[in-house]
Design a protein around this motif. Structure first.
Motif, short mmCIF file in Angstrom:
data_model
loop_
_atom_site.label_atom_id
_atom_site.label_comp_id
_atom_site.label_asym_id
_atom_site.label_seq_id
_atom_site.Cartn_x
_atom_site.Cartn_y
_atom_site.Cartn_z
N GLY A 201 0.77 -1.23 0.00
CA GLY A 201 0.00 0.00 0.00
C GLY A 201 0.80 1.28 0.00
N ARG A 202 2.11 1.19 -0.24
CA ARG A 202 2.95 2.39 -0.17
C ARG A 202 3.35 2.91 -1.54
N THR A 203 3.08 2.12 -2.58
CA THR A 203 3.37 2.53 -3.94
C THR A 203 2.58 1.65 -4.89
N PRO A 204 2.09 2.18 -6.01
CA PRO A 204 1.35 1.34 -6.96
C PRO A 204 2.27 0.46 -7.81
N ALA A 205 3.58 0.71 -7.79
CA ALA A 205 4.51 -0.04 -8.63
C ALA A 205 5.72 -0.48 -7.79
N PRO A 206 5.54 -1.49 -6.93
CA PRO A 206 6.64 -1.89 -6.06
C PRO A 206 7.79 -2.54 -6.81
N VAL A 207 9.00 -2.18 -6.41
CA VAL A 207 10.24 -2.77 -6.95
C VAL A 207 11.09 -3.16 -5.75
N SER A 208 11.39 -4.44 -5.64
CA SER A 208 12.07 -4.96 -4.45
C SER A 208 13.49 -5.38 -4.79
N LEU A 209 14.44 -4.99 -3.96
CA LEU A 209 15.85 -5.35 -4.15
C LEU A 209 16.18 -6.59 -3.34
N VAL A 210 16.69 -7.63 -4.02
CA VAL A 210 17.11 -8.87 -3.37
C VAL A 210 18.62 -8.87 -3.30
N VAL A 211 19.17 -8.61 -2.12
CA VAL A 211 20.63 -8.54 -1.97
C VAL A 211 21.12 -9.47 -0.88
N ALA A 212 20.32 -9.69 0.16
CA ALA A 212 20.66 -10.70 1.15
C ALA A 212 20.48 -12.08 0.51
N PRO A 213 21.09 -13.13 1.05
CA PRO A 213 21.00 -14.45 0.41
C PRO A 213 19.57 -14.95 0.27
N ILE A 214 19.22 -15.40 -0.93
CA ILE A 214 17.92 -16.02 -1.16
C ILE A 214 17.77 -17.24 -0.27
N SER A 215 18.88 -17.91 0.04
CA SER A 215 18.84 -19.10 0.89
C SER A 215 18.59 -18.76 2.34
N HIS A 216 18.52 -17.48 2.67
CA HIS A 216 18.23 -17.06 4.04
C HIS A 216 16.91 -16.27 3.99
N ALA A 217 16.79 -15.20 4.73
CA ALA A 217 15.51 -14.50 4.86
C ALA A 217 15.08 -13.79 3.59
N ALA A 218 16.00 -13.52 2.66
CA ALA A 218 15.61 -12.81 1.44
C ALA A 218 14.64 -13.61 0.60
N GLY A 219 14.67 -14.94 0.69
CA GLY A 219 13.73 -15.77 -0.06
C GLY A 219 12.28 -15.50 0.31
N PRO A 220 11.93 -15.61 1.61
CA PRO A 220 10.55 -15.31 1.99
C PRO A 220 10.14 -13.87 1.78
N VAL A 221 11.05 -12.91 1.98
CA VAL A 221 10.71 -11.51 1.72
C VAL A 221 10.38 -11.33 0.24
N HIS A 254 11.38 -1.19 -2.19
CA HIS A 254 11.44 -2.09 -1.04
C HIS A 254 12.81 -2.77 -1.00
N VAL A 255 13.40 -2.79 0.17
CA VAL A 255 14.67 -3.51 0.33
C VAL A 255 14.71 -4.14 1.71
N TYR A 256 15.25 -5.35 1.76
CA TYR A 256 15.48 -6.04 3.04
C TYR A 256 16.97 -6.28 3.19
N MET A 257 17.48 -6.09 4.39
CA MET A 257 18.86 -6.50 4.70
C MET A 257 19.04 -6.59 6.21
N PRO A 258 20.04 -7.33 6.66
CA PRO A 258 20.32 -7.36 8.10
C PRO A 258 21.00 -6.07 8.53
N PRO A 259 21.00 -5.76 9.84
CA PRO A 259 21.61 -4.52 10.31
C PRO A 259 23.07 -4.35 9.90
N THR A 260 23.84 -5.43 9.84
CA THR A 260 25.24 -5.29 9.46
C THR A 260 25.40 -4.71 8.07
N ALA A 261 24.49 -5.07 7.16
CA ALA A 261 24.55 -4.50 5.81
C ALA A 261 24.18 -3.02 5.83
N LEU A 262 23.19 -2.66 6.66
CA LEU A 262 22.86 -1.24 6.82
C LEU A 262 24.08 -0.46 7.28
#
Length: 520
Positions: A201-221, A254-262
């Protein structure tokens, strides 16, 4: 619903919309193309002898092909087994043997490891290399071409097969070999829907960045945002410059990452000139974040920072700290909430419990416990270990927390990380938060070390630039008092981490303790 149903919901919004963009190769696939590929792979799996609900391992760096293979595993109703590329080969072999895996999709980058896995995991019989034919194994294209026909069993039912298993996820802890967490469609769907609702609900055209490992939490996000019809921009690994470039070039929302990457982004020299104005959701998950660095991140990236708390046994989003709450706290309205992991989401009950099973009132520290559909079913083939974390009718997270009068939770420590110094309980996360307030401190891990007088003494391991031990100790003493302030500080170039990217406090303690006992 089944895991693949969430992808199909995103597909149905606009099949021709860009689904996956591989930033490294430039490959772009629409939702329709990804849907077709996942069906072709699923058909090929059944043609190759796959049986419904068999475990299938996935091993390699982030790529569009990795994401397609993951979705295909769920299209075939397989059980996803993530294999962490950062693990030692012994650990990966042990885990694949433990869960009885016979299928492996891998990238040629991992071919040397795969040769060792073939020798060490007797049950592994089927190997598909995602990007090319390798060591006698078919490429993904060859695997698809070899299959005759396009018949795929109807694997759905009116209820979304709630008890079928989505994956066997390793805990990745530091206390011993990984346990396999059995996650069902019911729990997985609860997580996906809760995450999707939080970030939608924050944008009509979401674009998500996958940078954390797909084999970890980035897969479900990724699956959560795919259900919203979001384009996924896939980077092979975290690199601050590449992340900042991708955000600007693709107008990432949209982007997900762990705090260390931030923290890596905050230190990047390219940050001053970066355009990150498109960001709507910057989700932090995986470990507590430094309140001071979170405040600084809001100043730089705007009101998009948010945080979720969960663990493999109750994945991703037990609690939620929204961008609105974070932005208000960073501006000085209830600033203590920068230290909070949020308030409970709608899918769970959350409580604070003492060792005798009594739920505690607001303000008192105890173990954070959870119940609800989000809680995973069990540890694979470990009945006693499952029972141990399910006492008193709740799932026990192993995290010490407290709840304030407004229902916000604050992680104080891991139960096993608490230091007892002179009879007082010292929660390491609290000390770490105080030390990382110092601008010259990049990272900090606090442990207890043997002390003849106090039993255990508070010891800080710090990554910092040109700051003296006395300054750190004095700051912590002023913020927390003499009991909780570190008695000593060690400066290191980097803090050791587990394969899951968490601070490896077991390795840090090992330098100071002998034998198995790490309390005094």
């Amino acid at each position: 619903m089944r895991a693949i149903d969430y992808f199909d919901r995103g597909h149905d919004i606009d099949p021709d919309h860009a689904c996956l963009i591989d930033a490294a190769s430039g490959e772009t696939l629409s939702f329709a193309q990804v849907s077709k590929l996942t069906r072709q792979i699923a058909v090929a799996l059944y043609a190759g002898g796959f049986r419904n609900q068999e475990p299938i391992a996935l091993y390699g760096p982030n790529s569009a092909a990795m994401m397609v293979a993951l979705l295909a595993i769920w299209r075939a109703n397989g059980q996803w087994v993530p294999v962490n590329t950062r693990n030692a080969i012994d650990a990966n072999a042990a885990y694949l043997n433990y869960v009885g895996c016979s299928w492996l999709f891998y990238h040629s980058n991992q071919s040397a490891d795969v040769r060792q896995l073939k020798a060490r995991v007797a049950g592994l019989r089927h190997f598909i290399c995602l990007d090319r034919a390798q060591d006698g194994d078919l490429s993904l294209d060859q695997f698809i071409a070899k299959a005759d026909g396009d018949a795929l069993p109807d694997l759905s039912d009116p209820f979304g097969r709630p008890d079928d298993v989505v994956g066997l996820f390793p805990t990745g802890g530091t206390t011993g070999p990984s346990k396999g967490v059995v996650v069902t469609n019911s729990g997985w769907g609860t997580m996906i829907e809760t995450v999707a609702q939080a970030v939608d609900g924050r944008t009509p055209a979401p674009v998500s960045l996958v940078v954390a490992p797909i084999s970890h939490a980035a897969g479900p996000v990724a699956l959560a945002t795919l259900s919203l019809g979001a384009t996924q921009i896939i980077l092979p690994a975290f690199d601050p410059a590449a992340v900042l470039n991708a955000i600007a070039a693709y107008r990432v929302t949209h982007v997900y990452m762990p705090p260390t990457a931030l923290y890596g982004l905050l230190d990047a020299r390219q940050l001053a000139d970066a355009d990150t104005s498109s960001l709507k959701i910057f989700l932090l998950v995986g470990s507590p974040v430094s309140p001071e660095k979170l405040r600084r991140a809001v100043e730089i990236f705007g009101p998009c920072l948010c945080q979720a708390y969960g663990q493999v046994e109750a994945p991703m989003i037990v609690t939620w700290l929204s961008p609105e709450v974070v932005a208000a706290a960073a501006a000085g309205d209830r600033p203590e909430r920068l230290s909070s992991c949020g308030s409970p989401t709608r899918s769970v009950m959350v409580g604070i419990m003492d060792d005798d099973g009594h739920l505690l009132p607001n303000g008192e520290a105890g173990e954070l416990v959870v119940r609800g559909a989000l809680v995973s079913r069990e540890y694979y083939a470990m009945a006693q270990e499952t029972a141990d974390i399910r006492t008193f009718g709740w799932h026990h997270t192993g995290d010490i927390a407290r709840r304030d009068d407004d229902g916000f939770y604050y992680i104080v420590d891991r139960k096993k990380d608490m230091i007892v110094s002179g009879g007082f309980n010292v929660f390491t996360a609290e000390v770490e938060a105080a030390i990382t307030e110092l601008s010259l401190v990049r990272e900090c891990a606090v442990i207890g070390i043997p002390d003849a007088k106090w039993g255990e003494a508070v010891h800080a391991v710090v990554v910092a630039d040109d700051i003296e031990e006395a300054v750190i100790i004095a700051h912590a003493k002023a913020r927390l008092g003499g009991v909780k302030a570190p008695k000593s500080v060690a400066f290191v170039a980097a803090i050791p981490r587990t394969a899951a990217g968490k601070m490896d406090k077991k390795a840090l303690r090992a330098a100071h303790w002998s034998g198995e006992r790490m309390v005094n």
